[in-house]
Design a protein around this motif. Structure first.
Motif, PDB file in Angstrom:
ATOM      1  N   GLU A 179       0.821  -1.199   0.000  1.00 19.45           N
ATOM      2  CA  GLU A 179       0.000   0.000   0.000  1.00 19.45           C
ATOM      3  C   GLU A 179       0.865   1.264   0.000  1.00 19.45           C
ATOM      4  OE1 GLU A 179      -0.043  -2.252   2.422  1.00 19.45           O
ATOM      5  OE2 GLU A 179      -2.020  -3.166   2.562  1.00 19.45           O
ATOM      6  N   SER A 180       0.285   2.349  -0.468  1.00 20.06           N
ATOM      7  CA  SER A 180       0.919   3.651  -0.305  1.00 20.06           C
ATOM      8  C   SER A 180       0.269   4.356   0.876  1.00 20.06           C
ATOM      9  CB  SER A 180       0.786   4.481  -1.580  1.00 20.06           C
ATOM     10  OG  SER A 180      -0.570   4.652  -1.935  1.00 20.06           O
ATOM     11  N   PHE A 181       0.915   5.403   1.360  1.00 14.98           N
ATOM     12  CA  PHE A 181       0.428   6.141   2.513  1.00 14.98           C
ATOM     13  C   PHE A 181       0.076   7.572   2.122  1.00 14.98           C
ATOM     14  CE2 PHE A 181       2.156   2.650   4.770  1.00 14.98           C
ATOM     15  CZ  PHE A 181       1.648   2.662   6.055  1.00 14.98           C
ATOM     16  N   VAL A 182      -1.038   8.047   2.656  1.00 14.25           N
ATOM     17  CA  VAL A 182      -1.421   9.451   2.578  1.00 14.25           C
ATOM     18  C   VAL A 182      -0.996  10.119   3.880  1.00 14.25           C
ATOM     19  CG1 VAL A 182      -3.405  11.015   2.695  1.00 14.25           C
ATOM     20  CG2 VAL A 182      -3.349   9.203   0.984  1.00 14.25           C
ATOM     21  N   LEU A 183      -0.415  11.283   3.769  1.00 18.12           N
ATOM     22  CA  LEU A 183       0.007  12.061   4.935  1.00 18.12           C
ATOM     23  C   LEU A 183      -0.544  13.463   4.734  1.00 18.12           C
ATOM     24  CD1 LEU A 183       1.871  11.982   7.487  1.00 18.12           C
ATOM     25  CD2 LEU A 183       3.711  12.792   6.004  1.00 18.12           C
ATOM     26  N   ALA A 184      -1.324  13.970   5.677  1.00 15.20           N
ATOM     27  CA  ALA A 184      -1.940  15.285   5.482  1.00 15.20           C
ATOM     28  C   ALA A 184      -2.155  15.998   6.814  1.00 15.20           C
ATOM     29  CB  ALA A 184      -3.274  15.141   4.757  1.00 15.20           C
ATOM     30  N   ASP A 185      -1.921  17.297   6.800  1.00 10.02           N
ATOM     31  CA  ASP A 185      -2.312  18.175   7.893  1.00 10.02           C
ATOM     32  C   ASP A 185      -3.545  18.935   7.416  1.00 10.02           C
ATOM     33  OD1 ASP A 185      -0.088  17.286   9.180  1.00 10.02           O
ATOM     34  OD2 ASP A 185       1.067  19.127   8.975  1.00 10.02           O
ATOM     35  N   VAL A 186      -4.621  18.842   8.194  1.00  7.91           N
ATOM     36  CA  VAL A 186      -5.906  19.361   7.722  1.00  7.91           C
ATOM     37  C   VAL A 186      -6.595  20.192   8.793  1.00  7.91           C
ATOM     38  CG1 VAL A 186      -6.210  17.327   6.253  1.00  7.91           C
ATOM     39  CG2 VAL A 186      -7.273  17.367   8.512  1.00  7.91           C
ATOM     40  N   VAL A 221      -3.528  13.487   9.616  1.00  6.77           N
ATOM     41  CA  VAL A 221      -4.147  12.242   9.160  1.00  6.77           C
ATOM     42  C   VAL A 221      -3.098  11.439   8.399  1.00  6.77           C
ATOM     43  CG1 VAL A 221      -5.951  11.181   7.756  1.00  6.77           C
ATOM     44  CG2 VAL A 221      -6.430  13.322   8.984  1.00  6.77           C
ATOM     45  N   VAL A 222      -2.901  10.196   8.816  1.00  5.86           N
ATOM     46  CA  VAL A 222      -2.020   9.264   8.111  1.00  5.86           C
ATOM     47  C   VAL A 222      -2.858   8.032   7.782  1.00  5.86           C
ATOM     48  CG1 VAL A 222       0.119   7.938   8.176  1.00  5.86           C
ATOM     49  CG2 VAL A 222      -0.064  10.057   9.497  1.00  5.86           C
ATOM     50  N   ALA A 223      -2.831   7.600   6.529  1.00  2.00           N
ATOM     51  CA  ALA A 223      -3.689   6.481   6.147  1.00  2.00           C
ATOM     52  C   ALA A 223      -3.073   5.679   5.016  1.00  2.00           C
ATOM     53  CB  ALA A 223      -5.066   6.996   5.719  1.00  2.00           C
ATOM     54  N   VAL A 234      -8.890  17.793  -0.286  1.00  2.03           N
ATOM     55  CA  VAL A 234      -9.992  17.723   0.678  1.00  2.03           C
ATOM     56  C   VAL A 234     -10.864  16.496   0.427  1.00  2.03           C
ATOM     57  CG1 VAL A 234     -12.129  18.843   1.410  1.00  2.03           C
ATOM     58  CG2 VAL A 234     -10.050  20.205   1.175  1.00  2.03           C
ATOM     59  N   ALA A 235     -11.218  16.257  -0.834  1.00  4.57           N
ATOM     60  CA  ALA A 235     -12.106  15.124  -1.138  1.00  4.57           C
ATOM     61  C   ALA A 235     -11.453  13.791  -0.776  1.00  4.57           C
ATOM     62  CB  ALA A 235     -12.479  15.144  -2.620  1.00  4.57           C
ATOM     63  N   ASP A 236     -10.143  13.684  -0.985  1.00  2.00           N
ATOM     64  CA  ASP A 236      -9.435  12.437  -0.657  1.00  2.00           C
ATOM     65  C   ASP A 236      -9.459  12.166   0.843  1.00  2.00           C
ATOM     66  OD1 ASP A 236      -8.439  11.903  -3.367  1.00  2.00           O
ATOM     67  OD2 ASP A 236      -7.225  13.697  -3.047  1.00  2.00           O
ATOM     68  N   ILE A 237      -9.158  13.193   1.634  1.00  2.00           N
ATOM     69  CA  ILE A 237      -9.138  13.010   3.094  1.00  2.00           C
ATOM     70  C   ILE A 237     -10.544  12.796   3.625  1.00  2.00           C
ATOM     71  CG2 ILE A 237      -8.340  13.960   5.278  1.00  2.00           C
ATOM     72  CD1 ILE A 237      -6.145  13.324   3.190  1.00  2.00           C
ATOM     73  N   GLN A 238     -11.509  13.522   3.046  1.00  2.00           N
ATOM     74  CA  GLN A 238     -12.900  13.356   3.485  1.00  2.00           C
ATOM     75  C   GLN A 238     -13.364  11.918   3.277  1.00  2.00           C
ATOM     76  OE1 GLN A 238     -15.117  16.100   4.759  1.00  2.00           O
ATOM     77  NE2 GLN A 238     -15.870  14.139   5.549  1.00  2.00           N
ATOM     78  N   SER A 239     -13.026  11.328   2.137  1.00  2.00           N
ATOM     79  CA  SER A 239     -13.463   9.956   1.871  1.00  2.00           C
ATOM     80  C   SER A 239     -12.823   8.975   2.845  1.00  2.00           C
ATOM     81  CB  SER A 239     -13.137   9.562   0.423  1.00  2.00           C
ATOM     82  OG  SER A 239     -11.736   9.504   0.211  1.00  2.00           O
ATOM     83  N   ILE A 240     -11.580   9.245   3.248  1.00  2.00           N
ATOM     84  CA  ILE A 240     -10.887   8.372   4.198  1.00  2.00           C
ATOM     85  C   ILE A 240     -11.554   8.424   5.560  1.00  2.00           C
ATOM     86  CG2 ILE A 240      -8.745   8.104   5.520  1.00  2.00           C
ATOM     87  CD1 ILE A 240      -7.253   8.889   2.920  1.00  2.00           C
ATOM     88  N   ARG A 252     -16.141  16.807   8.996  1.00  2.00           N
ATOM     89  CA  ARG A 252     -16.065  17.598   7.764  1.00  2.00           C
ATOM     90  C   ARG A 252     -14.670  18.185   7.614  1.00  2.00           C
ATOM     91  NH1 ARG A 252     -17.541  23.149   6.532  1.00  2.00           N
ATOM     92  NH2 ARG A 252     -17.814  23.375   4.276  1.00  2.00           N
ATOM     93  N   VAL A 253     -13.995  17.821   6.542  1.00  2.00           N
ATOM     94  CA  VAL A 253     -12.673  18.360   6.229  1.00  2.00           C
ATOM     95  C   VAL A 253     -12.874  19.657   5.459  1.00  2.00           C
ATOM     96  CG1 VAL A 253     -10.472  17.924   5.078  1.00  2.00           C
ATOM     97  CG2 VAL A 253     -11.740  16.020   6.109  1.00  2.00           C
ATOM     98  N   THR A 254     -12.334  20.744   5.974  1.00  2.00           N
ATOM     99  CA  THR A 254     -12.546  22.046   5.341  1.00  2.00           C
ATOM    100  C   THR A 254     -11.328  22.553   4.576  1.00  2.00           C
ATOM    101  OG1 THR A 254     -11.921  23.157   7.406  1.00  2.00           O
ATOM    102  CG2 THR A 254     -14.276  22.748   7.027  1.00  2.00           C
ATOM    103  N   GLU A 255     -10.129  22.071   4.934  1.00  2.00           N
ATOM    104  CA  GLU A 255      -8.931  22.559   4.265  1.00  2.00           C
ATOM    105  C   GLU A 255      -7.789  21.566   4.451  1.00  2.00           C
ATOM    106  OE1 GLU A 255      -5.969  26.512   4.304  1.00  2.00           O
ATOM    107  OE2 GLU A 255      -7.567  26.298   5.792  1.00  2.00           O
TER     108      GLU A 255
END
Length: 384
Positions: A179-186, A221-223, A234-240, A252-255
């Protein structure tokens, strides 16, 4: 700054591990040179978990209080599957002055370490790329983009794709997760308490959500995902978080403040030393981000190594450096095994296996000794 032609210790890589090693050397009065191939320091969040053992080590360098001013104290770790809480692990009661996890983005950690290094009289030579490393009985000749440096010893703290490690001929044994990893500050509305780091288990993958310092809606968020987009939005993190977060919760992810994707390896260097070349940080070990162990283990490596080198440069036997691998490599192999177990446990897909896992975890973590053992392990206090 011009690059000196000679030094006692050349440190390659000015991330957290390289900076920590340089501070230890500077405090001991060792002549050193610290180089990094980047034109400027990291300005992204990346690793943001600082555990108790690392806070103890950094306190000895005089930087923990500074980091606390920039971070957020998180006293609890939870494991969840949908609405079910499988484990709630408090850090309170640990035998340390720092019974918690500190959430502080890596760019702030590096800024604090760099300021401390400058106070000690050191700095970073940038951009300087190492192109060749040749050791002999009396030292190491390092060819760089800014000239040649002759050093008594070299510390390779230049990351997973370490040129120093490759030039030294040290293997890097392990594999890569599919798998790959998503890393985001939101910025997002999140239903759980900001005093916890939460690990969410789901057949879609493992997800970690942790509060970040600043506004109350800032989170990391790490996934794991099958194939992460280059710049998750935003849409990617929201779906996770919709698929894997607490069931029935309104999130709700806003940014997206910053995001990245990466592949994760689980590897350990076959040796931490080849003659007068030694490794620290990601050059020595990489693993799953589950548990937030990577940067912590690397900083602890670096301070230990810096202090050992200071003793050797001051006249103690060179054989003292053999104790570094003997002490620190077993720590890394255990971290790799531990984070791999967490990752595989978190991503079980068959329903029967997930139900069994959840039942066993609930039963086990109802017992205080089990909760205390995991807290002690996550805090890396066993690495003292």
């Amino acid at each position: 700054m011009s690059l000196p032609a000679r030094t006692d210790v050349l440190v390659v890589g000015a991330g957290p591990a390289g900076l920590a090693a340089a501070i230890a050397l500077a405090d001991a009065g060792v002549d050193f040179v610290l180089v990094d191939r980047q034109a400027e320091g990291a300005n992204t969040s990346r690793a943001c978990v600082v555990h108790a053992r690392t806070l103890e080590v950094l306190a000895e360098l005089g930087v923990t209080d500074r980091l606390k001013e920039l971070g957020v104290v998180v006293p609890t770790f939870t494991v969840r599957d949908g609405a079910a809480v499988l484990a709630r692990v408090p850090f309170a009661g640990l035998p340390t002055d720092y019974p918690y996890t500190l959430m502080v983005p890596q760019d702030r950690t590096e800024a604090v370490l760099l300021a401390r290094l400058r106070e000690a009289g050191g700095d970073v030579h940038r951009p300087v790329e190492v192109t060749a490393v040749a050791g002999d009985a009396t030292g190491v000749t390092v060819t760089t983009s800014a000239g040649t440096v002759r050093a008594k010893y070299v510390i390779g703290a230049d990351g997973m794709h370490s040129r120093v490690r490759d030039e030294a001929g040290i293997g890097f044994t392990g594999a890569t997760y599919a798998e790959s990893f998503v890393l985001a500050d939101v910025r997002m509305s999140w239903p759980l308490d900001r005093e916890e780091v939460s690990l969410h288990l789901s057949p879609e993958g493992v997800t970690v959500v942790a509060p970040l310092p600043g506004a109350a809606d800032r989170y990391r968020v790490v996934a794991t995902v099958a194939e992460a987009p280059e710049r998750p939005g935003v849409a990617d993190i929201q779906s996770i978080v919709d698929a894997r977060g607490p069931e029935g919760a309104r999130t709700r992810v806003t940014e997206v403040l910053w995001s990245s994707r990466f592949r994760v390896h689980h590897r350990v260097a076959d040796h931490y030393r080849a003659g007068r070349v030694l490794l620290a940080g990601d050059a020595a070990h990489v693993h799953s981000p589950a548990g937030g162990q990577g940067m912590n283990t690397g900083i602890q490596d670096a301070v230990e190594l810096g202090r050992l080198l200071a003793r050797v440069v001051a006249g103690e036997p060179d054989a003292l450096l053999d104790t570094y691998e003997a002490k620190r490599r077993p720590v890394a192999t255990e971290v790799v095994a531990f984070t791999d177990r967490m990752t595989r446990m978190a991503t079980l897909r068959p329903r029967v296996a997930r139900v069994l896992r959840n039942s066993v975890m609930k039963l086990a973590f109802s017992l205080p000794p089990v909760r205390a053992k995991l807290a002690y392990r996550l805090a890396e206090l066993a690495a003292r």
